[in-house]
Motif scaffolding. Sequence first.
Motif, PDB file in Angstrom:
ATOM      1  N   THR A 142      -5.414   2.337 -11.025  1.00 59.34           N
ATOM      2  CA  THR A 142      -6.398   1.512 -11.735  1.00 59.34           C
ATOM      3  C   THR A 142      -6.563   1.997 -13.175  1.00 59.34           C
ATOM      4  O   THR A 142      -6.571   1.210 -14.112  1.00 59.34           O
ATOM      5  CB  THR A 142      -7.763   1.584 -11.011  1.00 59.34           C
ATOM      6  N   LEU A 173      -4.919   5.612  -5.825  1.00 58.84           N
ATOM      7  CA  LEU A 173      -5.274   4.220  -6.149  1.00 58.84           C
ATOM      8  C   LEU A 173      -6.113   4.172  -7.420  1.00 58.84           C
ATOM      9  O   LEU A 173      -5.929   3.327  -8.284  1.00 58.84           O
ATOM     10  CB  LEU A 173      -6.031   3.578  -4.980  1.00 58.84           C
ATOM     11  N   GLN A 174      -7.045   5.116  -7.529  1.00 63.31           N
ATOM     12  CA  GLN A 174      -7.894   5.181  -8.717  1.00 63.31           C
ATOM     13  C   GLN A 174      -7.031   5.477  -9.951  1.00 63.31           C
ATOM     14  O   GLN A 174      -7.234   4.910 -11.023  1.00 63.31           O
ATOM     15  CB  GLN A 174      -8.971   6.258  -8.540  1.00 63.31           C
ATOM     16  N   LEU A 181       0.871  -1.168   0.000  1.00 63.20           N
ATOM     17  CA  LEU A 181       0.000   0.000   0.000  1.00 63.20           C
ATOM     18  C   LEU A 181       0.912   1.222   0.000  1.00 63.20           C
ATOM     19  O   LEU A 181       1.559   1.530   0.991  1.00 63.20           O
ATOM     20  CB  LEU A 181      -0.914  -0.007   1.223  1.00 63.20           C
ATOM     21  N   PHE A 182       1.013   1.880  -1.162  1.00 61.87           N
ATOM     22  CA  PHE A 182       1.998   2.945  -1.332  1.00 61.87           C
ATOM     23  C   PHE A 182       1.410   4.314  -1.024  1.00 61.87           C
ATOM     24  O   PHE A 182       2.078   5.331  -1.096  1.00 61.87           O
ATOM     25  CB  PHE A 182       2.558   2.919  -2.760  1.00 61.87           C
ATOM     26  N   THR A 183       0.124   4.333  -0.723  1.00 58.51           N
ATOM     27  CA  THR A 183      -0.539   5.611  -0.462  1.00 58.51           C
ATOM     28  C   THR A 183      -1.774   5.330   0.378  1.00 58.51           C
ATOM     29  O   THR A 183      -2.247   4.197   0.416  1.00 58.51           O
ATOM     30  CB  THR A 183      -0.978   6.273  -1.783  1.00 58.51           C
ATOM     31  N   ASP A 184      -2.284   6.352   1.042  1.00 55.74           N
ATOM     32  CA  ASP A 184      -3.609   6.118   1.627  1.00 55.74           C
ATOM     33  C   ASP A 184      -4.590   7.111   1.012  1.00 55.74           C
ATOM     34  O   ASP A 184      -5.571   7.496   1.595  1.00 55.74           O
ATOM     35  CB  ASP A 184      -3.565   6.169   3.156  1.00 55.74           C
ATOM     36  N   ASP A 185      -4.274   7.470  -0.220  1.00 57.62           N
ATOM     37  CA  ASP A 185      -5.084   8.423  -0.964  1.00 57.62           C
ATOM     38  C   ASP A 185      -5.884   7.656  -2.034  1.00 57.62           C
ATOM     39  O   ASP A 185      -5.302   7.031  -2.910  1.00 57.62           O
ATOM     40  CB  ASP A 185      -4.132   9.445  -1.618  1.00 57.62           C
ATOM     41  N   TYR A 186      -7.197   7.706  -1.911  1.00 55.28           N
ATOM     42  CA  TYR A 186      -8.041   6.986  -2.868  1.00 55.28           C
ATOM     43  C   TYR A 186      -7.776   7.416  -4.315  1.00 55.28           C
ATOM     44  O   TYR A 186      -7.846   6.629  -5.234  1.00 55.28           O
ATOM     45  CB  TYR A 186      -9.529   7.224  -2.565  1.00 55.28           C
ATOM     46  N   ARG A 187      -7.471   8.699  -4.473  1.00 55.16           N
ATOM     47  CA  ARG A 187      -7.291   9.198  -5.836  1.00 55.16           C
ATOM     48  C   ARG A 187      -6.073   8.577  -6.501  1.00 55.16           C
ATOM     49  O   ARG A 187      -6.068   8.306  -7.695  1.00 55.16           O
ATOM     50  CB  ARG A 187      -7.174  10.730  -5.821  1.00 55.16           C
TER      51      ARG A 187
END
Lengths: 443, 142
Positions: free
Chosen positions: A400, A396-397, A388-394
Amino acid sequence: MKKILPNDNNPFFDEKMETMTRAQIEALQLERLQATVQHCMNSPFYRKRFEEAGLKPEDIKTLDDIRRIPFTTKQDLRDTYPFGMASVPLRECTRLHSSSGTTGTPTVILHTQKDLEEWAAQVARNLWMVGLRPDDVFQNSSGYGMFTGGLGFQYGAERLGMLTIPAAAGNSIRQIKFITDFGTTALHAVPSYVTRLYEVMQSMGVDPRRDTKLKVLAIGAEPHSEEQRRRIEEMMGVKAYNSFGMSEMCGPGVGFECQEQNGLHFWEDYYIVEIVDPETLEPVPDGEVGELVLTSLCREAMPLLRYRTRDLTRVLGRTCPCGRNHVRIDRMRGRSDDMMVLRGVNIFPIQIEKILMTFPELASNYLITLTTDEDNDNMTVEVELEELFTDDYRRLQNLTNRIQRALKDEILLTPHVKLLPKGSLPVSEGKAVRVVDKRTVYQ
Amino acid sequence: MKNTLKQLSIFIENKSGTLIKVLELFSKAKIQIIASTIADTQDYGIYRVLCSAPCEAYTILKEHGINVQLTDVLAIAIEDEPGHAALAISALSQAEVNILYMYSFLWKGRGVLVMRTDESDKALEVIAENDMDLLNEDNFII
């Protein structure tokens, strides 16, 4: 250059060839097989193959002797890319096609002018068989270019003398406008696209029965079930005929259903059809499912001997009430390798794996799921996140989206990409299960 | 004195049974969750947790193959009365600090605002200038 056509009321396009008895078919096949084998000795690839097998063209004395010839595989085509399998000098070739869909592992198929004319005649024979005549208007919604469904049907429909519309793929509203404006009576499309067209017709207030002259659909290049065909016929108010082709054998035209709609006639004056057990490679009896193996009998530029298609099917019969004794082959029932066919595009899991590996954010486990939603094929690619390289949903999106774009560039379709925590996907023992096919066609 | 607080960000699939797996690990290690939050999303979620022993929890989760990250967040204590959250946030907002996410809870009679901002250095300046009560892990010893 006017081509002679049969009378409109003749059910056969090439009566002599189409109505041969089994004995006549087999005699012609032996003669053509011997000539093809001899001709293949012009190809460095086949000359070496025969030497290695200790086989001489003269050894082929009966049709059964074909079993002494080694199989040809797609890998052979890749290994000899681009021109290593040609049996004529390149200056005699007038067309090149590359296998549909993929960018990673190309194969090349060459054609001489005579190959193209024979190919067109095969397609014309098929379209004539299902009742199309020069008065008909034929619209082809195949992709053109390298995909043989475009030019293959184009030349075949023209050979039959029909007004032929190279509409090409996509743009449903324009397709429908052509169908209504030009009085299209026959359409070639992949089955899932027919469903799509119907939906768009409905939204435009076009009733295919009332507002179009459509009577025949040629559907193929994508696996589909009998139920799907019946649904298409019902919604469009037409007869839909199953078409089989592959670029290695020229393209569409290899096999086609007659008006009995009980299996595809594979043209045995053009091909020798074998069904073998994919494990033992021994022939299976008629009626049993095995891998389709094809030998081309009339091709000049690049004849292929005992080509393993990897398609699974079976022989339904060798006679038919339509008067044609060319072998009847069942619709394709799957693959003996891991190739997927989605909306007419051939995709191997390895292509997807290769792309996923370029993302350091991802772990190595993945799963491809194919589903049918309202008659459309869809692909979901599930992948695990390595860290998990971030805890920012954006972000991750964004990952994707990047994966989705990279996959689209490779496989030409946009899959749904689902990021999963590490360890979510089942770990299989032995060979990993990478593809789950939940499409209705194979059930 | 430390300026930030360690928050666990845990990547979980939006599927029944995934949250409990994580919670059971906290439970077994006797690590207390002080505050936690998860948003409603399609395929996956990031479960954000403040707990009594973030570094230990991180190691345990990692050992169990769970996708987890230690994230530095800011925590401000405010009076548990109407208007105080607005005061704190308006100061940040005037300084054009963007809040990526925020959650709040009550701790020992006071409100706590936990947030991640796009510019934590600037946020810290604003907090210092406005004399806000910045919390660190020493404030959460249980």
